[in-house]
Design a protein around this motif. Structure first.
Motif, PDB file in Angstrom:
ATOM      1  N   PRO B  98       0.821  -1.218   0.000  1.00  0.00           N
ATOM      2  CA  PRO B  98       0.000   0.000   0.000  1.00  0.00           C
ATOM      3  C   PRO B  98       0.857   1.270   0.000  1.00  0.00           C
ATOM      4  CG  PRO B  98      -0.744  -1.512   1.702  1.00  0.00           C
ATOM      5  CD  PRO B  98       0.541  -2.066   1.167  1.00  0.00           C
ATOM      6  N   ALA B  99       1.970   1.258   0.743  1.00  0.00           N
ATOM      7  CA  ALA B  99       2.821   2.446   0.797  1.00  0.00           C
ATOM      8  C   ALA B  99       3.388   2.747  -0.588  1.00  0.00           C
ATOM      9  CB  ALA B  99       3.956   2.245   1.792  1.00  0.00           C
ATOM     10  N   TYR B 101       2.061   1.989  -3.388  1.00  0.00           N
ATOM     11  CA  TYR B 101       0.952   2.487  -4.200  1.00  0.00           C
ATOM     12  C   TYR B 101       0.684   3.959  -3.905  1.00  0.00           C
ATOM     13  CZ  TYR B 101      -3.777   2.698  -6.166  1.00  0.00           C
ATOM     14  OH  TYR B 101      -4.896   3.023  -6.901  1.00  0.00           O
ATOM     15  N   GLY B 102       0.605   4.271  -2.632  1.00  0.00           N
ATOM     16  CA  GLY B 102       0.341   5.650  -2.220  1.00  0.00           C
ATOM     17  C   GLY B 102       1.413   6.600  -2.729  1.00  0.00           C
ATOM     18  N   ILE B 103       2.665   6.190  -2.622  1.00  0.00           N
ATOM     19  CA  ILE B 103       3.765   7.051  -3.066  1.00  0.00           C
ATOM     20  C   ILE B 103       3.732   7.206  -4.580  1.00  0.00           C
ATOM     21  CG2 ILE B 103       6.270   7.284  -3.206  1.00  0.00           C
ATOM     22  CD1 ILE B 103       6.380   5.669  -0.554  1.00  0.00           C
ATOM     23  N   LYS B 105       1.178   6.993  -6.567  1.00  0.00           N
ATOM     24  CA  LYS B 105       0.021   7.761  -7.027  1.00  0.00           C
ATOM     25  C   LYS B 105       0.116   9.224  -6.632  1.00  0.00           C
ATOM     26  CE  LYS B 105      -1.687   4.584  -9.173  1.00  0.00           C
ATOM     27  NZ  LYS B 105      -1.752   4.672 -10.636  1.00  0.00           N
ATOM     28  N   GLU B 175      -8.900   4.764 -13.344  1.00  0.00           N
ATOM     29  CA  GLU B 175      -9.815   5.898 -13.508  1.00  0.00           C
ATOM     30  C   GLU B 175     -11.218   5.397 -13.807  1.00  0.00           C
ATOM     31  OE1 GLU B 175      -8.004   8.351 -16.426  1.00  0.00           O
ATOM     32  OE2 GLU B 175      -6.680   9.311 -14.969  1.00  0.00           O
ATOM     33  N   ARG B 178     -12.871   4.201 -10.719  1.00  0.00           N
ATOM     34  CA  ARG B 178     -13.298   5.278  -9.830  1.00  0.00           C
ATOM     35  C   ARG B 178     -14.570   5.940 -10.349  1.00  0.00           C
ATOM     36  NH1 ARG B 178     -10.258   9.476  -8.968  1.00  0.00           N
ATOM     37  NH2 ARG B 178     -11.480   9.834  -7.096  1.00  0.00           N
ATOM     38  N   ILE B 179     -14.682   6.025 -11.682  1.00  0.00           N
ATOM     39  CA  ILE B 179     -15.894   6.605 -12.258  1.00  0.00           C
ATOM     40  C   ILE B 179     -17.092   5.711 -11.949  1.00  0.00           C
ATOM     41  CG2 ILE B 179     -17.045   7.066 -14.455  1.00  0.00           C
ATOM     42  CD1 ILE B 179     -14.068   7.885 -15.350  1.00  0.00           C
ATOM     43  N   THR B 184     -11.117   4.855  -3.260  1.00  0.00           N
ATOM     44  CA  THR B 184      -9.687   4.713  -3.515  1.00  0.00           C
ATOM     45  C   THR B 184      -9.211   3.339  -3.065  1.00  0.00           C
ATOM     46  OG1 THR B 184      -9.674   6.983  -2.724  1.00  0.00           O
ATOM     47  CG2 THR B 184      -7.563   6.038  -3.361  1.00  0.00           C
ATOM     48  N   TRP B 185      -9.732   2.935  -1.906  1.00  0.00           N
ATOM     49  CA  TRP B 185      -9.327   1.655  -1.333  1.00  0.00           C
ATOM     50  C   TRP B 185      -9.778   0.488  -2.208  1.00  0.00           C
ATOM     51  CZ3 TRP B 185      -5.901  -0.399   1.583  1.00  0.00           C
ATOM     52  CH2 TRP B 185      -6.099  -1.677   2.128  1.00  0.00           C
ATOM     53  N   PHE B 188      -7.738   0.255  -5.349  1.00  0.00           N
ATOM     54  CA  PHE B 188      -6.452  -0.373  -5.049  1.00  0.00           C
ATOM     55  C   PHE B 188      -6.603  -1.887  -4.956  1.00  0.00           C
ATOM     56  CE2 PHE B 188      -3.849  -1.999  -1.460  1.00  0.00           C
ATOM     57  CZ  PHE B 188      -2.624  -2.011  -2.100  1.00  0.00           C
TER      58      PHE B 188
END
Lengths: 306, 281
Positions: B98-99, B101-103, B105, B175, B178-179, B184-185, B188
């Protein structure tokens, strides 16, 4: 075809809708990892600096001594010598892998049969367990029964004392480090070579340039940034080298191959002299940071010149 | 014409010979060290200490390996190493994927600086405070403190590789998700994570290898029954200075798992994907 169409369609939808969607926030992905990193990096750091200002033998009570541990280090002959040993070891363990690793990258960049297999064999040293490798070299270094002196004899060179004599111990240990980490340099430079365009070579060939000229005029300048990156990482790692030295010579004979890291280990875990060892850690880290910054600065300079 | 053709052929031949010679020079030291440890492990001690050295014995023996497993609890050490490296790798995946991914993004590359600092920090500097801490809590003597300290090695490797991997994934699929209303979770978990599986495998194997290879953390924290493999091998060296056969056998047993794992990810290693992640601490 299909994927391209999908991608375009996705992008087309995303473009107008993207504005309406809230900007995604990702901090919750990073926070747990960050907390753990901070816990295992920051906590030891704060603790180390605090301890370096104390006189503390493990088990006893800590006593505030201010900067005394640092002042004593400045006149500690054994510690000062260990700095010199560290630099000597690092110089050999960085320069040789850079030369050999670049050479290996140029060779393995070419196409030839069994390239994949031979490349896998070549990277095995950097994946092998260093303690096990150090153990094998210990047996090979043996002055009477070791295979290295026998091999030297075959090519007409007299036997060496290797790690058993003061003046040969550091180069011998560095040799093991060279063996272990040359593949690492090779991999990074190979990545650089993959990005080199082919056009300059084609025109150079038409101009009748030799292989040697093409390497120095075209290849080398283009992969130099990669060699410098490999050099920086290698320097950091060689300064911190521990296993090979600890297993093979344990800093000996006497203290002839005692690097900062070895001195640190004996202070902390043989004498439990935690205050002094913590001061050594702080100085050691400062040395690594300063050297890294110098190399990063050199890298920027190298960029401007090209 | 003929002269030109001859010249061309000669140059081609010289090129092949040069390449072959280079390969021999580069590979000989690698092959020889591995050959020598195998040779030592398969010979009787009389042959191992013979001079001139015996490279290929008349008779090979498995006695060194048998001795190793009969006289030392090597299976226990093996299990300790599996627990430590497995645990530290699992923790690193849980936190690091996850880290990464977060970095990737949020393009928060200041995390990369933190990792560079962690690489510059001497491994021993973690040990003094953590040793003191673990002793206060009374964790010394179990594999848990060793596994915890190994996160120092495994986490940067996983984070580094996952940043590179997530950055290389196409953004359109996420994307679209998300649409369609994914959080977000969920994006992922259901989109990015399955796509990143190859990267996760490489990160896991690589961090397992470097955790397995680590010696210092185990040397400081391990008790008699919690030794990891490298620590056990080192102890054999200090006690059996001249039993070269069993020592070589031990060296092989320690290295074999990581060398086999290396074969599975050699393409990714050579491909440079992992270059910065190698040898974290």
């Amino acid at each position: 075809m299909n994927t391209t169409a999908q991608q375009t369609a996705g992008a087309a939808i995303a473009a107008p809708a993207g504005a309406k969607l809230a900007k995604p926030r990702y901090h919750w992905f990073v926070i747990p990892g960050l907390l753990v990193t901070l816990a295992i990096i920051i906590f030891p750091w704060v603790f180390t600096v605090w301890m370096s200002l104390h006189e503390w033998k493990l088990g006893g009570a800590a006593q505030w001594v201010g900067l005394r541990n640092y002042v004593e280090l400045a006149s500690n002959q054994r510690f000062l010598e260990s700095i010199w040993h560290t630099f000597y070891f690092t110089a050999v363990a960085v320069v040789l892998p850079l030369i050999l690793g670049t050479y290996a990258a140029v060779v393995f960049h070419r196409e030839f049969p069994f390239r994949g297999v031979l490349r896998t064999i070549f990277i095995m040293p950097m994946m092998a367990t260093p303690v096990a490798i150090a153990l094998v070299w210990t047996m090979m270094f043996h002055p009477q029964l070791g295979v290295l002196n026998y091999l030297l004899g075959l090519v007409g060179i007299g036997p060496s004392e290797w790690v058993f004599a003061r003046h040969t111990v550091i180069p011998s240990l560095a040799l093991v480090e060279v063996w272990l980490w040359t593949p690492f340099v090779m991999i990074i430079v190979l990545g650089g070579l993959a990005a080199v365009p082919t056009e300059p070579y084609e025109s150079a060939l038409l101009d009748g340039a030799t292989q040697w000229q093409m390497f120095w005029r075209i290849t080398f300048p283009l992969v130099l940034p990669f060699i410098v990156v490999a050099g920086i990482i290698r320097t950091i790692d060689a300064l911190k080298a521990f296993e090979v030295i600890y297993v093979i010579s344990n800093g000996g004979p006497g203290t002839a191959s005692e690097t900062i890291n070895l001195y640190l280990y004996s202070q902390a875990f043989a004498y439990y002299n935690v205050g002094n060892a913590s001061a050594v850690v702080v100085v050691f880290f400062a040395i690594i940071v300063v050297l890294s910054l110098v190399l990063l600065w050199a890298r920027e300079r190298a960029k401007w010149n090209t | 014409m003929d002269a030109v053709f001859g010249n061309w052929r000669w140059r081609k031949w010289a090129g092949h010979a040069g390449l072959a010679a280079s390969l021999v020079v580069l590979l000989a030291p690698v092959v020889f060290v591995f050959f020598w440890v195998i040779s030592l492990s398969l010979k009787y001690d009389i042959d191992n200490t013979a001079y001139p050295p015996i490279f290929i014995p008349d008779e090979i023996t498995w006695v060194n390996f048998r001795k190793l497993f009969e006289e030392t609890p090597f299976f226990l050490y093996f299990w300790n190493s599996v627990q430590v490296s497995g645990g530290a790798t699992a923790a690193a995946l849980l936190l690091g994927v996850p880290a990464g991914y977060g970095i990737a993004k949020s393009k928060a590359h200041s995390m990369a600086v933190l990792m560079l600092i962690s690489r510059m920090t001497p491994g021993l500097s973690y040990l003094i405070p953590l040793f003191t801490l673990f002793q206060m809590i009374g964790l010394i003597g179990t594999v848990l403190p060793i596994a915890i300290t190994h996160i120092v090695i495994t986490l940067p490797i996983v984070v580094y590789i996952m940043i590179g991997y997530f950055e290389s994934l196409p953004v359109e699929l996420e994307e679209a998700a998300r649409i369609d209303g994914c959080t977000t979770w969920q994006t992922f978990l259901h989109v990015a994570l399955p796509l990143a599986r190859p990267g996760i495998v490489v990160g896991a194997i690589l961090s397992f290898i470097y955790s397995w290879n680590n010696f210092v953390f185990g040397a400081v924290f391990a008790g008699r029954t919690t030794r990891t493999m490298p620590v056990a091998v080192y102890n054999m060296l200090t006690f059996e200075q001249f039993a070269w056969g069993p020592l070589a056998a031990a060296a092989i047993v320690v290295m074999l798992p990581v060398l086999i794992l290396t074969i599975f990810i050699q393409k990714e290693i050579v491909g440079g994907l992992t270059a910065g992640g190698v040898k974290g601490a």
